[in-house]
Write a protein that holds these residues in place. Sequence first.
Motif, mmCIF file in Angstrom:
data_model
loop_
_atom_site.group_PDB
_atom_site.id
_atom_site.type_symbol
_atom_site.label_atom_id
_atom_site.label_comp_id
_atom_site.label_asym_id
_atom_site.label_seq_id
_atom_site.Cartn_x
_atom_site.Cartn_y
_atom_site.Cartn_z
ATOM 1 N N HIS A 10 -15.544 14.632 -28.507
ATOM 2 C CA HIS A 10 -16.643 14.581 -29.021
ATOM 3 C C HIS A 10 -15.687 15.912 -30.480
ATOM 4 C CE1 HIS A 10 -19.493 11.758 -28.071
ATOM 5 N NE2 HIS A 10 -18.548 11.917 -27.369
ATOM 6 N N SER A 11 -16.464 15.391 -31.898
ATOM 7 C CA SER A 11 -15.680 16.569 -33.035
ATOM 8 C C SER A 11 -17.406 17.739 -32.578
ATOM 9 C CB SER A 11 -16.061 16.489 -33.914
ATOM 10 O OG SER A 11 -15.202 14.762 -34.941
ATOM 11 N N PRO A 12 -16.393 19.251 -32.237
ATOM 12 C CA PRO A 12 -16.968 20.087 -32.638
ATOM 13 C C PRO A 12 -18.238 19.924 -33.741
ATOM 14 C CG PRO A 12 -15.153 20.558 -32.813
ATOM 15 C CD PRO A 12 -14.783 19.354 -32.922
ATOM 16 N N ASP A 13 -19.664 20.824 -33.479
ATOM 17 C CA ASP A 13 -20.557 21.156 -35.044
ATOM 18 C C ASP A 13 -20.061 21.980 -35.494
ATOM 19 O OD1 ASP A 13 -23.851 20.691 -34.278
ATOM 20 O OD2 ASP A 13 -23.096 22.478 -35.823
ATOM 21 N N PRO A 14 -20.091 21.549 -36.315
ATOM 22 C CA PRO A 14 -19.463 23.196 -37.161
ATOM 23 C C PRO A 14 -19.918 24.300 -37.488
ATOM 24 C CG PRO A 14 -20.101 20.528 -38.852
ATOM 25 C CD PRO A 14 -20.280 21.189 -37.295
ATOM 26 N N SER A 15 -21.101 24.159 -36.805
ATOM 27 C CA SER A 15 -21.630 25.927 -36.759
ATOM 28 C C SER A 15 -21.809 26.160 -35.575
ATOM 29 C CB SER A 15 -23.428 25.605 -36.412
ATOM 30 O OG SER A 15 -23.337 24.873 -35.231
ATOM 31 N N GLY A 16 -20.887 25.695 -34.512
ATOM 32 C CA GLY A 16 -20.599 25.985 -33.672
ATOM 33 C C GLY A 16 -19.051 26.783 -33.357
ATOM 34 N N PRO A 17 -18.940 26.987 -32.190
ATOM 35 C CA PRO A 17 -17.295 27.958 -31.959
ATOM 36 C C PRO A 17 -16.213 27.058 -32.604
ATOM 37 C CG PRO A 17 -18.855 28.426 -29.999
ATOM 38 C CD PRO A 17 -19.148 27.664 -30.856
ATOM 39 N N CYS A 148 -28.265 31.035 -32.814
ATOM 40 C CA CYS A 148 -27.535 29.999 -32.965
ATOM 41 C C CYS A 148 -26.552 30.012 -31.647
ATOM 42 C CB CYS A 148 -27.515 29.281 -34.652
ATOM 43 S SG CYS A 148 -26.582 27.779 -34.008
ATOM 44 N N GLY A 149 -26.664 28.994 -31.417
ATOM 45 C CA GLY A 149 -24.813 28.831 -30.552
ATOM 46 C C GLY A 149 -25.131 29.415 -29.210
ATOM 47 N N VAL A 384 -24.707 26.671 -18.833
ATOM 48 C CA VAL A 384 -24.255 26.260 -20.061
ATOM 49 C C VAL A 384 -24.219 25.354 -21.204
ATOM 50 C CG1 VAL A 384 -21.958 24.816 -20.371
ATOM 51 C CG2 VAL A 384 -22.352 25.942 -18.092
ATOM 52 N N HIS A 385 -24.447 25.948 -22.359
ATOM 53 C CA HIS A 385 -24.734 25.638 -23.646
ATOM 54 C C HIS A 385 -23.837 25.114 -24.220
ATOM 55 C CE1 HIS A 385 -27.848 24.762 -26.962
ATOM 56 N NE2 HIS A 385 -27.520 25.738 -27.683
ATOM 57 N N ARG A 386 -23.862 24.465 -25.091
ATOM 58 C CA ARG A 386 -22.951 23.735 -26.008
ATOM 59 C C ARG A 386 -21.494 23.635 -25.108
ATOM 60 N NH1 ARG A 386 -25.305 25.428 -31.607
ATOM 61 N NH2 ARG A 386 -23.408 25.105 -32.781
ATOM 62 N N GLY A 387 -21.449 23.442 -23.560
ATOM 63 C CA GLY A 387 -19.560 23.379 -23.530
ATOM 64 C C GLY A 387 -19.459 24.752 -23.017
ATOM 65 N N ARG A 388 -19.893 25.972 -23.153
ATOM 66 C CA ARG A 388 -19.289 26.946 -22.724
ATOM 67 C C ARG A 388 -21.264 28.137 -22.193
ATOM 68 N NH1 ARG A 388 -20.723 31.508 -26.597
ATOM 69 N NH2 ARG A 388 -22.104 31.635 -27.714
ATOM 70 N N VAL A 389 -20.174 28.316 -20.999
ATOM 71 C CA VAL A 389 -21.191 29.819 -20.487
ATOM 72 C C VAL A 389 -21.585 31.141 -21.462
ATOM 73 C CG1 VAL A 389 -20.954 31.640 -18.712
ATOM 74 C CG2 VAL A 389 -20.027 29.559 -18.418
ATOM 75 N N VAL A 390 -23.091 30.699 -21.673
ATOM 76 C CA VAL A 390 -23.430 31.519 -21.967
ATOM 77 C C VAL A 390 -24.767 32.615 -21.375
ATOM 78 C CG1 VAL A 390 -23.647 29.965 -24.114
ATOM 79 C CG2 VAL A 390 -25.916 29.834 -22.532
ATOM 80 N N ALA A 391 -25.112 32.431 -20.736
ATOM 81 C CA ALA A 391 -25.700 33.322 -19.483
ATOM 82 C C ALA A 391 -25.006 33.026 -17.619
ATOM 83 C CB ALA A 391 -27.183 33.524 -19.135
#
Length: 419
Positions: A10-17, A148-149, A384-391
């Motif tokens: 899917h197209s990534p969110d513009p606000s995401g990495p 955010c992110g 994992v949040h929005r496809g990446r390890v965040v914690a």
Amino acid sequence: MPDSRPQPPHSPDPSGPAGRGPLLLTGARLTDGRTVDVRLCGERIEAVGTAGSLTAGTAPGTGTRVDLTGYLLLPAPADPHVHGDTVLTADAGGPVPYAAGDVRRRVTEAALLQLGHGATALRAHVRVDDMQGLGALTAVLRARRSLCGLTGLTAVAMPGVLTGAAGADGRAVLRDALKTGACAVGGCPDLDPDPTGYVEAVLEAAAEHGCPVDLHTDAADPARLARLAAMAGGLRPGVALGPCGGLGRLPAEVASRTADQLAAAGVAVVCLPQGGCGSVDRRDGTAPVRLLRAAGVRVAAGSGALRDMSNPVGRGDPLEAAYLLASCHGLRPEDAYDAVSASARAVLGLPEVRVEAGFPAELLAVRGDRLSAALSPAYSRVVVHRGRVVARTSAVREYGDATTAADPGLPRQGRGELS
């Protein structure tokens, strides 16, 4: 169940990495007993396959790999009931500090604490009235932008009195709060001189702005709940009530009839098994979750107070909430975890998450081989949040050396590693 087939990214969110490679989670165990690899691309699960069958990327060296051997992989929890303006104030030694900077710092710290526990979405209930104005809400919304992110944070406006001449200012502040960025209308009708009028005002504001309703109530008055259900029935995007501990104090026949009315109206209940909050007169007891579920009511679980005066030791841990629902309230581990994951996300209006291709990459890995074990110690976690390890939280249990030279064969914990 067959392996999930790869899906187009899917197209990534513009606000995401931007431009990050795929993330491959290897050797994870699912609740159905399978051991799998899971590849994430953008903010979605791209593929799920048997262990060792997937690669991190199409070219050598691309993507990131996380070894989840020894972990159970689950849809990430969400918390639909936290108090953003009072978190972490138990040791304040006086009135709650409502300065914007204090609120923003505490909300951010609390959100990161809950993210470490696994919650990738939070709904903060924030007071807005003629005393506090919109200061605390504005601070929470600023914290939301800075987070955010990392985690999804939304705010519910909690007005004071809304009825009669005394409620004119409250109604004006509520309208301003929704224009400022509050995502839902809340508050406590039990504390208004006219609870039914309060609900009417809240539902009118929600209908005008097209937003959900999330009210605090002890739910000890069945006639009042029946009126609320009749008024709220069919409202979209929906109505939630919590903590509803008073339902458990009603006679069984009355409670059952009330549960049927809530189910027919599509009203969800957010219980607080870790302890109540200071927004209702009584904070003892948890809603009768088994009765509500049997009636067809959607039951979610939230944290409530997180180390404020209502609960100075509140942890804000969704797995603890699920553990308490299973150990103290008789829910199966699967149903208890549903209350903090699928049902909690539904109350928040978020899309469903499954560990299958095409679903959002909102995941929690917990050390353990089955859900009951994961809800018991639940120490080590990967979020994992929005496809990446965040914690990541790693807990290693060690014991004293054996007194004999021979190896006694004690079990040792391994650790999942990034590579």
